[in-house]
Write an enzyme that holds these catalytic residues in place. Structure first.
Site, PDB file in Angstrom:
ATOM      1  N   THR A  49      -0.574  -0.657   5.769  1.00  6.35           N
ATOM      2  CA  THR A  49      -0.102   0.714   5.538  1.00  6.35           C
ATOM      3  C   THR A  49      -0.945   1.504   4.538  1.00  6.35           C
ATOM      4  O   THR A  49      -0.434   2.385   3.854  1.00  6.35           O
ATOM      5  CB  THR A  49       1.367   0.693   5.057  1.00  6.35           C
ATOM      6  OG1 THR A  49       1.455  -0.020   3.822  1.00  6.35           O
ATOM      7  CG2 THR A  49       2.277   0.050   6.096  1.00  6.35           C
ATOM      8  N   GLU A  50      -2.249   1.223   4.460  1.00  4.71           N
ATOM      9  CA  GLU A  50      -3.098   2.044   3.591  1.00  4.71           C
ATOM     10  C   GLU A  50      -2.941   3.528   3.919  1.00  4.71           C
ATOM     11  O   GLU A  50      -2.876   4.370   3.010  1.00  4.71           O
ATOM     12  CB  GLU A  50      -4.569   1.651   3.750  1.00  4.71           C
ATOM     13  CG  GLU A  50      -4.927   0.310   3.140  1.00  4.71           C
ATOM     14  CD  GLU A  50      -4.794  -0.840   4.105  1.00  4.71           C
ATOM     15  OE1 GLU A  50      -5.425  -1.890   3.874  1.00  4.71           O
ATOM     16  OE2 GLU A  50      -4.048  -0.717   5.109  1.00  4.71           O
ATOM     17  N   HIS A  55      -6.349 -10.468  -4.176  1.00  8.75           N
ATOM     18  CA  HIS A  55      -5.420  -9.326  -4.072  1.00  8.75           C
ATOM     19  C   HIS A  55      -4.372  -9.395  -5.185  1.00  8.75           C
ATOM     20  O   HIS A  55      -3.175  -9.205  -4.936  1.00  8.75           O
ATOM     21  CB  HIS A  55      -4.761  -9.298  -2.692  1.00  8.75           C
ATOM     22  CG  HIS A  55      -5.708  -8.894  -1.597  1.00  8.75           C
ATOM     23  ND1 HIS A  55      -6.139  -7.597  -1.420  1.00  8.75           N
ATOM     24  CD2 HIS A  55      -6.318  -9.621  -0.627  1.00  8.75           C
ATOM     25  CE1 HIS A  55      -6.957  -7.536  -0.376  1.00  8.75           C
ATOM     26  NE2 HIS A  55      -7.104  -8.756   0.112  1.00  8.75           N
ATOM     27  N   ASP A  75      -1.963  -1.170  13.100  1.00 12.97           N
ATOM     28  CA  ASP A  75      -2.285   0.004  12.292  1.00 12.97           C
ATOM     29  C   ASP A  75      -3.593   0.633  12.766  1.00 12.97           C
ATOM     30  O   ASP A  75      -3.983   1.697  12.278  1.00 12.97           O
ATOM     31  CB  ASP A  75      -2.388  -0.354  10.808  1.00 12.97           C
ATOM     32  CG  ASP A  75      -3.397  -1.467  10.545  1.00 12.97           C
ATOM     33  OD1 ASP A  75      -3.376  -2.468  11.286  1.00 12.97           O
ATOM     34  OD2 ASP A  75      -4.194  -1.348   9.602  1.00 12.97           O
ATOM     35  N   GLU A  84      -9.620 -12.928   1.335  1.00  4.10           N
ATOM     36  CA  GLU A  84     -10.421 -11.951   0.587  1.00  4.10           C
ATOM     37  C   GLU A  84     -10.333 -12.159  -0.931  1.00  4.10           C
ATOM     38  O   GLU A  84      -9.913 -11.277  -1.679  1.00  4.10           O
ATOM     39  CB  GLU A  84      -9.991 -10.536   0.966  1.00  4.10           C
ATOM     40  CG  GLU A  84     -10.192 -10.253   2.449  1.00  4.10           C
ATOM     41  CD  GLU A  84      -9.696  -8.892   2.896  1.00  4.10           C
ATOM     42  OE1 GLU A  84     -10.279  -8.325   3.843  1.00  4.10           O
ATOM     43  OE2 GLU A  84      -8.714  -8.392   2.319  1.00  4.10           O
ATOM     44  N   ARG A 110       0.839  -1.195   0.000  1.00  4.77           N
ATOM     45  CA  ARG A 110       0.000   0.000   0.000  1.00  4.77           C
ATOM     46  C   ARG A 110       0.872   1.243   0.000  1.00  4.77           C
ATOM     47  O   ARG A 110       0.620   2.206  -0.708  1.00  4.77           O
ATOM     48  CB  ARG A 110      -0.949  -0.011   1.198  1.00  4.77           C
ATOM     49  CG  ARG A 110      -2.194  -0.881   1.031  1.00  4.77           C
ATOM     50  CD  ARG A 110      -1.901  -2.300   0.544  1.00  4.77           C
ATOM     51  NE  ARG A 110      -3.090  -3.106   0.419  1.00  4.77           N
ATOM     52  CZ  ARG A 110      -3.514  -3.977   1.328  1.00  4.77           C
ATOM     53  NH1 ARG A 110      -2.811  -4.169   2.447  1.00  4.77           N
ATOM     54  NH2 ARG A 110      -4.619  -4.665   1.128  1.00  4.77           N
ATOM     55  N   TRP A 115      -6.582 -14.306  11.667  1.00  4.87           N
ATOM     56  CA  TRP A 115      -6.686 -12.848  11.755  1.00  4.87           C
ATOM     57  C   TRP A 115      -8.113 -12.368  12.019  1.00  4.87           C
ATOM     58  O   TRP A 115      -8.307 -11.283  12.575  1.00  4.87           O
ATOM     59  CB  TRP A 115      -6.135 -12.200  10.485  1.00  4.87           C
ATOM     60  CG  TRP A 115      -7.013 -12.300   9.265  1.00  4.87           C
ATOM     61  CD1 TRP A 115      -7.102 -13.336   8.395  1.00  4.87           C
ATOM     62  CD2 TRP A 115      -7.912 -11.289   8.777  1.00  4.87           C
ATOM     63  NE1 TRP A 115      -8.001 -13.052   7.391  1.00  4.87           N
ATOM     64  CE2 TRP A 115      -8.518 -11.795   7.598  1.00  4.87           C
ATOM     65  CE3 TRP A 115      -8.268 -10.014   9.221  1.00  4.87           C
ATOM     66  CZ2 TRP A 115      -9.450 -11.068   6.865  1.00  4.87           C
ATOM     67  CZ3 TRP A 115      -9.197  -9.285   8.486  1.00  4.87           C
ATOM     68  CH2 TRP A 115      -9.773  -9.816   7.316  1.00  4.87           C
ATOM     69  N   ASP A 140       0.313  -7.117  -3.580  1.00  7.43           N
ATOM     70  CA  ASP A 140      -1.102  -6.827  -3.335  1.00  7.43           C
ATOM     71  C   ASP A 140      -1.662  -6.073  -4.534  1.00  7.43           C
ATOM     72  O   ASP A 140      -0.942  -5.789  -5.492  1.00  7.43           O
ATOM     73  CB  ASP A 140      -1.289  -6.021  -2.045  1.00  7.43           C
ATOM     74  CG  ASP A 140      -2.558  -6.430  -1.299  1.00  7.43           C
ATOM     75  OD1 ASP A 140      -3.647  -6.337  -1.887  1.00  7.43           O
ATOM     76  OD2 ASP A 140      -2.458  -6.852  -0.131  1.00  7.43           O
TER      77      ASP A 140
END
Length: 623
Positions: A486-487, A278, A434, A341, A172, A407, A201
């Site tokens: 880290t978006e 992703h 984060d 995802e 990110r 997670w 990603d």
């Protein structure tokens, strides 16, 4: 692996035998509180004494084995900022610091003794010697002095868990090699041993693959980056972008450099190559791997993209080629395949996927991912590697040889451990560092961040061993891992702000048995670490004052009385009662603060650290 108290007894027995010569010297000194040393993580067994040993400016280190010489070279680097010059010697009697090897029940355990004879660190190998050295460093002054006094101590220590991890997402937002090394140093200083490197990603592919040059020519760069917090944007018109091309990647030589740097510090690097989800950045360079023909771009938004690779033979060839190069770069046994995802919208529409399902007798398209994962696992095994993935891989079915990273809470981890799979516990509600550090969502006093509120005490009190598991099943819990996505974390300084002091709590979750942890005892030890962080110029988050909350107030004679304290030694507390933001010019807190209860007012207080940096405000509406 959870700590075995029988092993502690054995370690302490070894310690006792090895220290008989030093007992008279130690007995002559008064014992002091181990808590006063401020060690993080707290060692398993500590005896501390009032007497001290003086390390001179010129220090000789005895190091006979290759591991000992490696640790000695690291000590030389770490002691240089304190004005110390280190030389290696093969004369044990002449050395002020001796690095010794001996059989021990835990390969990462160590013994540290300081007495009138000097400093002795004993361990089975390099990792234990290194951790003993990190403990020694915390006993030393934070600033350069001609001589350094080290308290007499006897320490026997070992970790509670095999896997003590932290992840850094460089997709990110990209971080240069020098900062990746610094991140590794952060982990090493607090005895974490696994660096999970999230390398691919939707928003960027960060590792050079020689067979697929377009991954770094195209997939490593996005045309622009979203502005603001995506979760607050309601309509397409709300989405604004900075218009600036963004990206970067690591060459294979840089990857080798980072891996070697980590190995020297006894840290295993686990690379993550996301599949099958992703993966839109892959499709931007190699659209032929998609189920749906078209043109794709490296994504400029965050979240989940329904465009993923198609599970066809060309895709398998692609990932096998990629993983062949990755396996050669990373000597650790694990390769992380992501697996989270992965929407199946395109797979449901694909004739190729329907043919796969028919051929493989798969009735649910979601189970196709399990078939995909098993093929990848078989390939990784052929390269001597072990598959690890996010907990979604459990849903599609995996063999007991795969490892999952839980997670989405603990449920999947519990299920996997009961099934016989090894598990890394990484629940987002406890270890996603984060997440915000302020209870006010999107507080104007904090940098932009993804969501939520994850306070220090919630991290610290997390126990990676679910009570739902039997003692035998708990053996499958390898340990905990904290994750740094880290978006919204765009710079190294912001990483440090989100990481510290929360990494100190993570270190005790990973190193100490849960039964021995105490948050109340941790806080004063944590406080002693701020001077060390300052010495390294780490841009940590200055904690706000403690005590300005509804549970801490005392009502007396129609007034609310607050007793405040700072977690940063030597700091000031400044406050306001008029709703304005405190600063250096507002009232200095010197005694318990009493405010009337008969009218509404907002009390705000900040910590001003000795270095001048300020905390976000603690605040409370009194009514």
């Amino acid at each position: 692996m959870p700590f075995n108290f029988l092993l502690t007894t054995r370690i302490l027995g070894l310690l006792t035998v090895g220290l008989l010569a030093s007992q008279p010297a130690l007995a002559q000194s008064a014992e002091i509180s181990a808590q006063s040393l401020g060690l993080v993580p707290l060692p398993r067994e500590v005896k501390a004494y009032a007497a001290t040993y003086t390390l001179p400016q010129q220090i000789s280190v005895y190091a006979a084995s290759p591991d000992a010489r490696n640790v000695a070279s690291l000590l030389k680097e770490m002691l240089a900022p304190l004005g110390k010059t280190v030389t290696l010697t093969t004369n044990s009697q002449a050395a002020q610091i001796k690095l010794l090897t001996a059989a021990m029940p835990n390969s990462e355990g160590y013994q540290l003794v300081v007495d009138k004879a000097g400093v002795r660190i004993t361990a089975a190998g390099g990792s234990g010697l290194f951790y003993g050295s990190q403990t020694l460093l915390q006993l030393l002054p934070t600033k350069s002095t001609a001589s350094a006094r080290v308290p007499y101590v006897r320490i026997a220590d070992e970790p509670a868990f095999k896997w003590r991890g932290a992840m850094l997402d460089v997709c990110r937002h990209f971080f240069p090699v020098e900062f990746v090394k610094k991140y590794i140093d952060f982990l090493a200083a607090y005895k974490l041993n696994t660096f999970h490197w999230h390398l691919t990603d939707d928003q960027g592919w960060r590792i050079a693959i020689k067979k697929y040059p377009k991954l770094t020519q195209i997939s490593a760069f996005r045309k622009e980056t979203l502005l603001g917090a995506q979760q607050t944007l309601k309509t397409p018109a709300d989405f604004k972008y900075d218009g600036q091309p963004y990206g970067g990647f690591y060459t294979q030589e840089q990857i080798k450099e980072v891996v070697a740097y980590a190995q020297k510090r006894y840290i295993t690097v686990v690379p993550e190559i996301e599949m099958p989800g992703h993966s839109v950045a892959i499709l931007a360079a190699y659209p032929e791997l998609a189920c749906k023909p078209g043109t794709y771009e490296v994504w400029t938004k965050w979240g989940v993209n329904e465009e993923i690779v198609c599970p066809t033979e060309p895709t398998f060839r692609f990932f096998e080629d990629v993983l062949t190069e990755v396996a050669a770069l990373f000597p650790g046994k694990y390769i992380h395949i992501g697996g989270d995802e992965a929407p199946k919208t395109r797979w449901k529409e694909s004739p190729a996927v329907q043919e796969i399902m028919k051929r493989e007798n798969i009735t649910d398209v979601e189970k196709v991912q399990g078939w995909f994962n098993r093929r990848i696992e078989t390939f990784l095994a052929s390269k001597g590697k072990k598959l690890i993935g996010w907990d979604e891989i459990l849903e599609a079915g995996i063999p007991a040889s795969a490892t999952i990273m839980s997670w989405r809470g603990e449920k999947a981890g519990i299920e996997a451990a009961k099934h016989g799979n090894d598990v890394v516990m990484s629940p987002s509600g406890y270890l996603y560092i984060d997440a915000g550090q302020n209870p006010v969502p999107h507080s104007p006093n904090e940098p932009l961040m993804i969501c939520c509120y994850l306070p220090l005490d919630k991290i610290y009190n997390y126990n990676p061993l679910p009570k739902e598991l039997t003692a035998e099943e708990q053996k499958h819990i390898l340990g905990p891992q904290a994750n740094m996505w880290t978006e919204y974390i765009t710079t190294p300084e912001k990483v440090e702000y989100m990481l510290f002091p929360r990494l100190l709590a993570v270190s005790e979750v990973a190193w100490m048995p849960a039964a021995r942890k105490s948050y109340a005892d941790f806080l004063p030890r944590m406080s002693k670490q701020f001077a060390r962080l300052d010495a390294q110029k780490i841009k940590y988050r200055v904690p706000e004052p403690v005590g300005l909350d509804s549970t801490s107030l005392v009502k007396q004679d129609g007034r609310a009385v607050f007793t405040l304290r700072s977690l940063v030694p030597g700091a000031q507390i400044r406050y306001t009662l008029d709703g304005k933001m405190p600063d250096e010019t507002t009232e200095l807190y010197t005694k318990p603060l009493a405010v009337p209860l008969d009218n509404r007012l907002t009390v705000r207080a900040i910590t001003i650290a000795p270095n001048g940096r300020k905390s976000p405000p603690a605040e409370l509406l009194v009514k």
